[in-house]
Design a protein around this motif. Structure first.
Motif, PDB file in Angstrom:
ATOM      1  N   ASP A  46     -28.211  16.584   8.236  1.00  0.00           N
ATOM      2  CA  ASP A  46     -28.771  16.322   9.503  1.00  0.00           C
ATOM      3  C   ASP A  46     -28.525  14.850   9.878  1.00  0.00           C
ATOM      4  OD1 ASP A  46     -31.224  14.864  11.008  1.00  0.00           O
ATOM      5  OD2 ASP A  46     -31.711  16.955  11.324  1.00  0.00           O
ATOM      6  N   LEU A  47     -28.446  14.072  10.950  1.00  0.00           N
ATOM      7  CA  LEU A  47     -28.112  13.023  11.410  1.00  0.00           C
ATOM      8  C   LEU A  47     -29.161  11.991  10.528  1.00  0.00           C
ATOM      9  CD1 LEU A  47     -26.026  11.163  12.913  1.00  0.00           C
ATOM     10  CD2 LEU A  47     -27.720  11.300  14.866  1.00  0.00           C
ATOM     11  N   PHE A  48     -30.219  12.189  10.514  1.00  0.00           N
ATOM     12  CA  PHE A  48     -31.072  11.186   9.790  1.00  0.00           C
ATOM     13  C   PHE A  48     -30.849  11.189   8.390  1.00  0.00           C
ATOM     14  CE2 PHE A  48     -33.399  11.723  13.735  1.00  0.00           C
ATOM     15  CZ  PHE A  48     -33.921  10.413  13.794  1.00  0.00           C
ATOM     16  N   GLU A  49     -30.340  12.380   7.714  1.00  0.00           N
ATOM     17  CA  GLU A  49     -29.670  12.228   6.408  1.00  0.00           C
ATOM     18  C   GLU A  49     -28.408  11.265   6.333  1.00  0.00           C
ATOM     19  OE1 GLU A  49     -30.076  15.896   3.690  1.00  0.00           O
ATOM     20  OE2 GLU A  49     -29.909  16.882   5.582  1.00  0.00           O
ATOM     21  N   VAL A  50     -27.638  11.744   7.363  1.00  0.00           N
ATOM     22  CA  VAL A  50     -26.628  10.475   7.177  1.00  0.00           C
ATOM     23  C   VAL A  50     -27.048   9.053   7.387  1.00  0.00           C
ATOM     24  CG1 VAL A  50     -24.401  10.185   8.319  1.00  0.00           C
ATOM     25  CG2 VAL A  50     -24.991  12.518   8.039  1.00  0.00           C
ATOM     26  N   ARG A  51     -27.721   8.756   8.169  1.00  0.00           N
ATOM     27  CA  ARG A  51     -28.277   7.528   8.313  1.00  0.00           C
ATOM     28  C   ARG A  51     -29.155   6.940   7.074  1.00  0.00           C
ATOM     29  NH1 ARG A  51     -31.425   7.091  14.174  1.00  0.00           N
ATOM     30  NH2 ARG A  51     -32.600   5.701  12.882  1.00  0.00           N
ATOM     31  N   GLY A  52     -29.573   7.762   6.103  1.00  0.00           N
ATOM     32  CA  GLY A  52     -30.001   7.280   4.857  1.00  0.00           C
ATOM     33  C   GLY A  52     -31.479   8.175   4.469  1.00  0.00           C
ATOM     34  N   THR A  53     -31.915   8.771   5.387  1.00  0.00           N
ATOM     35  CA  THR A  53     -33.534   9.299   5.217  1.00  0.00           C
ATOM     36  C   THR A  53     -33.001  10.317   4.076  1.00  0.00           C
ATOM     37  OG1 THR A  53     -34.179   9.046   7.402  1.00  0.00           O
ATOM     38  CG2 THR A  53     -35.525  10.325   6.080  1.00  0.00           C
ATOM     39  N   ALA A  54     -33.898  10.319   2.969  1.00  0.00           N
ATOM     40  CA  ALA A  54     -33.671  11.172   1.972  1.00  0.00           C
ATOM     41  C   ALA A  54     -34.696  12.795   2.282  1.00  0.00           C
ATOM     42  CB  ALA A  54     -34.352  10.664   0.429  1.00  0.00           C
ATOM     43  N   ARG A  55     -34.149  13.800   1.744  1.00  0.00           N
ATOM     44  CA  ARG A  55     -34.860  14.962   1.881  1.00  0.00           C
ATOM     45  C   ARG A  55     -35.138  15.883   0.621  1.00  0.00           C
ATOM     46  NH1 ARG A  55     -32.361  19.114   5.977  1.00  0.00           N
ATOM     47  NH2 ARG A  55     -34.555  19.889   5.798  1.00  0.00           N
ATOM     48  N   THR A  56     -36.235  16.404   0.475  1.00  0.00           N
ATOM     49  CA  THR A  56     -36.431  17.173  -0.999  1.00  0.00           C
ATOM     50  C   THR A  56     -35.968  18.544  -0.968  1.00  0.00           C
ATOM     51  OG1 THR A  56     -38.785  17.763   0.176  1.00  0.00           O
ATOM     52  CG2 THR A  56     -38.606  15.710  -1.365  1.00  0.00           C
ATOM     53  N   SER A  57     -35.841  19.026   0.014  1.00  0.00           N
ATOM     54  CA  SER A  57     -35.020  20.594   0.073  1.00  0.00           C
ATOM     55  C   SER A  57     -34.247  20.657   1.342  1.00  0.00           C
ATOM     56  CB  SER A  57     -36.322  21.465  -0.127  1.00  0.00           C
ATOM     57  OG  SER A  57     -37.137  21.162   1.024  1.00  0.00           O
ATOM     58  N   ARG A  58     -33.440  21.558   1.118  1.00  0.00           N
ATOM     59  CA  ARG A  58     -32.415  21.995   2.271  1.00  0.00           C
ATOM     60  C   ARG A  58     -32.261  23.416   2.283  1.00  0.00           C
ATOM     61  NH1 ARG A  58     -27.681  20.650   2.784  1.00  0.00           N
ATOM     62  NH2 ARG A  58     -27.853  19.405   4.950  1.00  0.00           N
ATOM     63  N   GLY A  59     -31.528  23.942   3.097  1.00  0.00           N
ATOM     64  CA  GLY A  59     -31.447  25.303   3.485  1.00  0.00           C
ATOM     65  C   GLY A  59     -30.090  25.672   2.363  1.00  0.00           C
ATOM     66  N   LYS A  60     -29.631  26.832   2.585  1.00  0.00           N
ATOM     67  CA  LYS A  60     -28.570  27.435   1.862  1.00  0.00           C
ATOM     68  C   LYS A  60     -27.229  27.234   2.446  1.00  0.00           C
ATOM     69  CE  LYS A  60     -31.705  30.515  -0.860  1.00  0.00           C
ATOM     70  NZ  LYS A  60     -32.023  31.829  -1.133  1.00  0.00           N
ATOM     71  N   ARG A  61     -26.239  27.352   2.006  1.00  0.00           N
ATOM     72  CA  ARG A  61     -24.780  27.102   2.638  1.00  0.00           C
ATOM     73  C   ARG A  61     -23.856  27.964   1.657  1.00  0.00           C
ATOM     74  NH1 ARG A  61     -19.773  22.955   2.060  1.00  0.00           N
ATOM     75  NH2 ARG A  61     -19.821  23.935   0.096  1.00  0.00           N
ATOM     76  N   ALA A  62     -23.077  28.659   2.492  1.00  0.00           N
ATOM     77  CA  ALA A  62     -21.851  29.328   2.034  1.00  0.00           C
ATOM     78  C   ALA A  62     -20.698  29.366   2.764  1.00  0.00           C
ATOM     79  CB  ALA A  62     -22.327  30.796   2.194  1.00  0.00           C
ATOM     80  N   VAL A  63     -19.511  29.747   2.153  1.00  0.00           N
ATOM     81  CA  VAL A  63     -18.159  29.515   2.829  1.00  0.00           C
ATOM     82  C   VAL A  63     -17.333  30.544   2.282  1.00  0.00           C
ATOM     83  CG1 VAL A  63     -17.309  28.170   0.752  1.00  0.00           C
ATOM     84  CG2 VAL A  63     -16.195  28.006   2.862  1.00  0.00           C
ATOM     85  N   MET A  90     -34.186  18.287  10.763  1.00  0.00           N
ATOM     86  CA  MET A  90     -35.389  17.513  10.281  1.00  0.00           C
ATOM     87  C   MET A  90     -36.216  17.397  11.493  1.00  0.00           C
ATOM     88  SD  MET A  90     -33.608  14.792   7.970  1.00  0.00           S
ATOM     89  CE  MET A  90     -35.042  13.893   7.685  1.00  0.00           C
ATOM     90  N   ALA A  91     -35.909  17.573  12.635  1.00  0.00           N
ATOM     91  CA  ALA A  91     -36.626  17.455  13.754  1.00  0.00           C
ATOM     92  C   ALA A  91     -37.309  18.614  14.158  1.00  0.00           C
ATOM     93  CB  ALA A  91     -36.022  17.016  15.112  1.00  0.00           C
ATOM     94  N   MET A  92     -36.537  19.806  14.013  1.00  0.00           N
ATOM     95  CA  MET A  92     -37.184  21.080  14.187  1.00  0.00           C
ATOM     96  C   MET A  92     -38.395  21.302  13.132  1.00  0.00           C
ATOM     97  SD  MET A  92     -35.866  22.482  16.919  1.00  0.00           S
ATOM     98  CE  MET A  92     -34.307  22.424  17.608  1.00  0.00           C
ATOM     99  N   LEU A  93     -38.282  20.805  11.963  1.00  0.00           N
ATOM    100  CA  LEU A  93     -39.366  21.099  11.033  1.00  0.00           C
ATOM    101  C   LEU A  93     -40.338  19.897  10.957  1.00  0.00           C
ATOM    102  CD1 LEU A  93     -36.850  21.916   7.776  1.00  0.00           C
ATOM    103  CD2 LEU A  93     -38.223  23.394   9.285  1.00  0.00           C
TER     104      LEU A  93
END
Length: 776
Positions: free
Chosen positions: A172-189, A408-411
């Motif tokens: 999330d852009l706010f993460e890139v700006r430096g805001t920490a998060r405790t959990s995230r979704g799932k990524r696959a490639v 982060m905004a959606m949540l």
């Protein structure tokens, strides 16, 4: 944390302000939504591209993520691509040049091969400068297009190994700006085909975000995170590689990719039409043809967007370059919505709708292109708050501050999904409506948004005036909301002369001016629509506000209007640029104008480049701060327009001169969001701010505001008149020509020529019956 400020301020014998510092308070902890900075955005040149809701921040090679920083391909406030690195035989090419095209339509990078030792040997087997590399990148409809062209100047065949590494972190852009998060979704490639790799992220907000990388021709090796090509070049031979990155978002368990919509949300229903999904190429179409077609369509789209605008040509080639870049930045930041075009605030941190920023940008660009104002007015009317919502700092009639589409905004981890925590956006909205009508006579648009204007007026009189004293004040309704809700929204930007932070509700100096101008403007619109009683009442209210403002805000000791009143109606007796906004809106009494101007342009206020947000010597003055001593081009443009309003044209020209000279030191002659307020020194340029946005919409519009202020340019549709009130030109301009100045159905070309302190005006072309009047 308790406020333990102990600073004291006093006036010196020469009128300068001295402060004994020693305060400690809440600024010992990181402020809300702090933009973390381990690296500066000015320590290496960055390149920005944007189309619709997608934007890219690239290094000068056109790569992403080679060094830590904000580089990435972003879509709807999420970083969809965090790495894209091109190497040849394991080495980075040598840079020759890296330039944005004049209209910002694409990035063009010229490179060559370095000295290369093939097969691990000790001798150079591929001398540098044998292979020319030309890279072209642009964005169009949710996709990033990248062409890497190779041309051999060798006399022998060469087979080269080219590698592209890539990744997608979905931060999330706010993460890139430096805001920490405790959990995230799932990524696959996964490798989806011999030409395609696809990343997929299922967010905690149940939005599926995908990044598809399409390669052409077919790589020799394709893995998650890496594509390897083997290219053979004959003497004088050419080859091209293509990478197309497609960003999409859709709800989980929905089959067809589409932009997320919430249905009941008004702002979400206004999903930006130009940034949703990439154009799907016909099956079997080669990537080179896809690239060529998209490039053609992107150029056509930009031509259509800028058709018919007013253009500027001056006697100063450097100013022409700066004006060209400013125009290109405005239209790059413009995004299409169902309600018209809207200028996104800035890259990288604010590439979204901001109410205040969009309004001020549209005001300054109104004479260049009124489409900005029309789109902003219609969008903000539709997204205006309709109910009380403390979590969003919303009340009926309040104009949107900001909207975000990231996880982060959606949540609700940040309150900015649809956030209304701005005290000035609502009166500025009404101001813009009045100014737009004065220039265009577009009664249809005013009639369409009239209910929103009435709601905005009701909000100012009710929710805006919290204690019924006639002033509009703010206090946030949610702890997640912004502590300060004017344009200077840092947590420490509103304070008393001893450094103590002001306690709310806070009535800002400039906001009262906006309300005054809004009521006068609304009175004119009401009279135009036949609401005579309403018009008379609003005029009386505006006059009463002007008297009350002067009595409550004027401070003879500091020689200007106070920054604000705190919750106890005590003045924040601080010299600030905010007082210049009182000139801009006309709330300042004429007898105060010269003294306000003198304070703004004193050595404490004006550093040689521009007017500081807070004057040197005030308790919290810090030339490296965001709002307490820095210099903002848009702020200076508003001040210049205010000075011109009171016929202080030479003072306005002095600011214009400083800002032009600032642009000369900037990359691409682009005015940044802000820069530091250190005193100007000989043979040195202004000091950059480390995390300033560039481009920034209201900074891009500032040169047009400076020029119109000095020329005294006024477009009056009702009188069918182009008025030039006491025009002057700064010393760096001997002449200026304006082409296609629009007034109703009329079009006028004007030429201005400076003779010392005098300016002559010539009408070069006139289509229609508009009058041109010069007043001295």
């Amino acid at each position: 944390m308790a406020d333990t400020t102990t600073a004291k301020a006093q006036l010196g014998g020469d009128g300068s302000r001295t402060v004994a510092h020693g305060f400690q308070d809440a600024d010992e902890v990181l402020p809300q939504y702090h933009i973390e900075a381990q690296t500066s955005l000015v320590d290496r040149p960055l390149r920005s591209l944007k189309f619709g809701e997608a934007f890219a921040v690239l290094d000068s090679f056109g790569d992403i993520g080679v060094q830590p920083g904000p580089e990435g391909l972003y879509f709807q406030d999420t970083r969809y691509l965090s790495r894209l690195h091109f190497t040849i035989e394991g080495q980075r090419p040598l840079m020759l040049s890296s330039v944005m095209q004049d209209d910002n339509g694409a990035l063009s990078v010229d490179m060559t091969t370095p000295d290369i030792r093939l097969d691990g040997g000790d001798e150079i087997t591929l001398p540098r400068e044998i292979i020319a590399i030309e890279r072209t990148k642009f964005l169009f409809r949710g996709a990033c297009y990248d062409r890497i062209g190779l041309r051999s100047y060798d006399s022998r065949h060469r087979t080269l190994r080219i590698e592209v590494t890539f990744d997608a972190d979905y931060r999330d852009l706010f993460e890139v700006r430096g805001t920490a998060r405790t959990s995230r979704g799932k990524r696959a490639v996964q490798v989806a085909s011999e030409h395609e790799v696809q990343f997929r992220y299922v967010g905690l907000d149940e939005i599926v975000r995908t990044t598809a990388l399409h390669f052409g021709p077919k790589p020799k090796l394709l893995e998650p995170g890496r594509a390897v090509f083997e290219v053979t070049l004959a003497p004088e031979g050419r080859a091209s590689l293509f990478v197309r990155v497609v960003c999409e978002a859709h709800r989980a368990f929905t089959s067809a990719p589409s932009v997320e919509k919430t249905g009941e949300d008004a702002a979400a229903a206004l999903s930006l039409a130009s940034g949703s999904t990439a154009v799907k190429p016909p099956k079997g179409l080669y990537e080179g043809m896809v690239f060529a077609r998209a490039y053609r369509d992107a150029r056509r789209d930009l031509r259509e967007l800028t058709a018919g605008i007013t253009t500027i040509i001056s006697s100063n080639d450097q100013f022409n370059e700066a004006a060209c870049r400013a125009t290109a930045d405005l239209y790059m930041l413009a995004s299409r919505t169902p309600e018209g075009i809207y200028p996104f605030a800035g890259i990288p941190w604010y590439s979204t709708v901001f109410g205040r920023d969009g309004i001020i940008t549209a005001m300054m660009a109104l004479w260049i292109d009124p489409k900005f104002a029309k789109g902003v007015l219609r969008y903000l009317a539709v997204t205006q708050a309709k109910a009380v919502d403390p979590a969003a700092d919303a009340q009926p009639g309040k104009v949107l501050h900001e909207t975000r589409r990231g996880e982060m905004a959606m949540l609700g981890e940040v309150p900015f999904r649809h956030y209304y925590g701005t005290i000035d956006g609502t009166p500025l909205f009404v101001m813009l409506a009045s100014e737009y009508y004065a220039v265009t006579g577009d009664r249809e648009t005013i009639t369409r948004i009239w209910p929103a204007l009435e709601l905005a007026l009701a909000w100012m009189n009710d929710y805006g005036d919290r204690d019924g004293d006639g002033f509009v004040e703010y206090a946030r309704d949610t702890d997640k909301g912004l502590e300060n809700q004017g344009w200077k929204d840092s947590h420490d930007s509103i304070f008393h002369d001893d450094g103590h932070l002001a306690k709310g509700p806070i009535a800002l100096c400039e906001v009262q001016g906006y309300v005054y101008a809004a009521k006068n403007g609304m009175a004119k619109l009401a009279a135009m629509l036949g609401h005579d009683a309403m018009a008379e009442t609003l005029t009386l209210e505006a006059d009463a506000l002007r008297d009350a403002f002067d009595a409550a805000f004027w401070n003879e000791e500091i020689g200007t209007y106070a920054l604000a009143l705190d919750g106890e109606k005590r003045q924040c007796a601080v010299r600030s640029s905010n007082a210049g906004h009182a000139l801009f809106t006309g709330i300042a009494k004429p007898e105060r104008a010269a003294q306000v101007a003198a304070t703004l342009l004193s050595k404490d206020g004006f550093n040689g480049w521009g007017v500081r947000t807070i004057a040197r010597g005030e308790a919290r003055y810090n030339p490296m701060s965001y709002h307490n001593g820095s210099i903002w081009p848009h702020d200076n443009a508003i001040i210049a327009m205010g000075l011109a309003r009171y016929d202080l044209k030479h003072e306005a020209a002095r600011i214009f001169q400083g800002m032009f000279e600032t642009a000369l030191y900037q990359d691409q002659k682009r005015l940044p969001e802000l820069f530091c307020g250190f005193m100007r020194r000989r043979q040195r340029g202004p000091v950059s701010y480390p995390v300033a946005c560039s481009p920034q919409a209201w900074a891009a519009a500032a040169p047009f505001a400076f020029l119109s202020a000095c020329l005294g340019l006024e477009l009056d549709h009702a009188r069918n008149r182009v008025r030039l009130r006491n025009p002057i030109l700064p010393a760096f301009l001997d002449g200026v020509s304006l082409y296609n100045v629009r007034l109703g159905e009329s079009r006028v070309d004007l030429r201005f020529h400076r003779h010392g302190d005098d300016v002559t005006v010539s009408v070069m072309r006139r289509v229609g019956d508009a009058q041109v009047v010069v007043l001295k």
